[in-house]
Design an enzyme around this catalytic site. Sequence first.
Site, PDB file in Angstrom:
ATOM      1  CE  LYS A 190      -2.313  -0.129   3.826  1.00  0.00           C
ATOM      2  NZ  LYS A 190      -2.108  -1.473   4.352  1.00  0.00           N
ATOM      3  NE  ARG A 196      -4.534   0.683  10.520  1.00  0.00           N
ATOM      4  CZ  ARG A 196      -3.494   0.339   9.777  1.00  0.00           C
ATOM      5  NH1 ARG A 196      -3.559  -0.716   9.012  1.00  0.00           N
ATOM      6  NH2 ARG A 196      -2.387   1.041   9.797  1.00  0.00           N
ATOM      7  NE  ARG A 252       6.526  -4.603   6.485  1.00  0.00           N
ATOM      8  CZ  ARG A 252       5.235  -4.376   6.384  1.00  0.00           C
ATOM      9  NH1 ARG A 252       4.716  -4.004   5.239  1.00  0.00           N
ATOM     10  NH2 ARG A 252       4.459  -4.562   7.410  1.00  0.00           N
ATOM     11  NE  ARG A 256       7.059  -3.328  11.862  1.00  0.00           N
ATOM     12  CZ  ARG A 256       5.776  -2.986  11.857  1.00  0.00           C
ATOM     13  NH1 ARG A 256       5.382  -1.877  12.451  1.00  0.00           N
ATOM     14  NH2 ARG A 256       4.884  -3.737  11.250  1.00  0.00           N
ATOM     15  NE  ARG A 316       1.279  -6.782  11.360  1.00  0.00           N
ATOM     16  CZ  ARG A 316       2.241  -6.398  10.512  1.00  0.00           C
ATOM     17  NH1 ARG A 316       3.385  -7.020  10.477  1.00  0.00           N
ATOM     18  NH2 ARG A 316       2.031  -5.373   9.708  1.00  0.00           N
TER      19      ARG A 316
END
Length: 220
Positions: free
Chosen positions: A13, A88, A122, A165, A176
Amino acid sequence: MKLIFLGPPGVGKGTYASRIGPLMGIPQISTGDLVRGEIKNQTPLGEKIKEYSDKGLLVPDEVITEMLKKRLEEDDAQKGFILDGFPRTLNQAGLLENVAEIDQVINLNLADNVLVQKISARRICRNCGDIYNIADIHEGDIHMPPVLPKKEGACDRCGGPLYHRDDDKEGVVRERLLVYKKETQPLIDYYREKGILKDFHVNAGPKQMVPKLMELIKGK
Ligand SMILES: [Zn+2]
C-alpha cells in the site's frame, strides 16, 4: 481525485501510494507518518497521542481524524490525495465522511502465503519509517523482486538504520493477517456497496504494477 488505498499488511500500500501520488500530482497521506510527525514536533496533538501510546492505549479514532483533517486542509491536498493506513474500520470510515468525500477506494490484494513471505522479509527505517524488502518471490504467476536500499542496511531517504520489526516475524504476521481480515472486511463491503471500490490484484513488483494501477484509477 480523493483516494483510499486498502490492503493487507505486506501488499505494498505505502509503496504504491508513494509512486501513484507524484504521477497524479497529489500527496500520499499516511496516518502513521502524520502520527510520527506530530510526536516528533511535539505539537499539542502529538503530546496527546503520546500520552495514549505511553499508557499502551489505542489512540482514539477522533484524535486521528482531527489530525487528518488538519492535514487535508493544507494547500497540496486541495486537488486530492491518497490515504494510506486510514480508515481501517467502519467507525473510522464514518468519521472520515465528515472530513472528506472519497472518489475511489482501491483494494489491493495478494495471496496470504506470499504476504507472509514478503512481510517476514521487510526491513524498516528506524528514523523515517521507509520500507524495503529483501525477499525475491516466485510463486505461480506471482513474481515479486526485492526492494533493496542502495546501500545495504541503510535508508535511501534519510540514511537511517534498517531493522526487522518483531511484528514482522512469521507467527505474528499470520495473526496480523487474521486481524486485518476480520477488521477490514466490513469496510470493504461498505465501500463496495457504495460503488466506489475497485479491486486490484498484485502479482508482480511495483515497476510492472504501477502503470496497471494507474489505468485502473483513471478508467471508469
Ligand atoms: Zn529513513
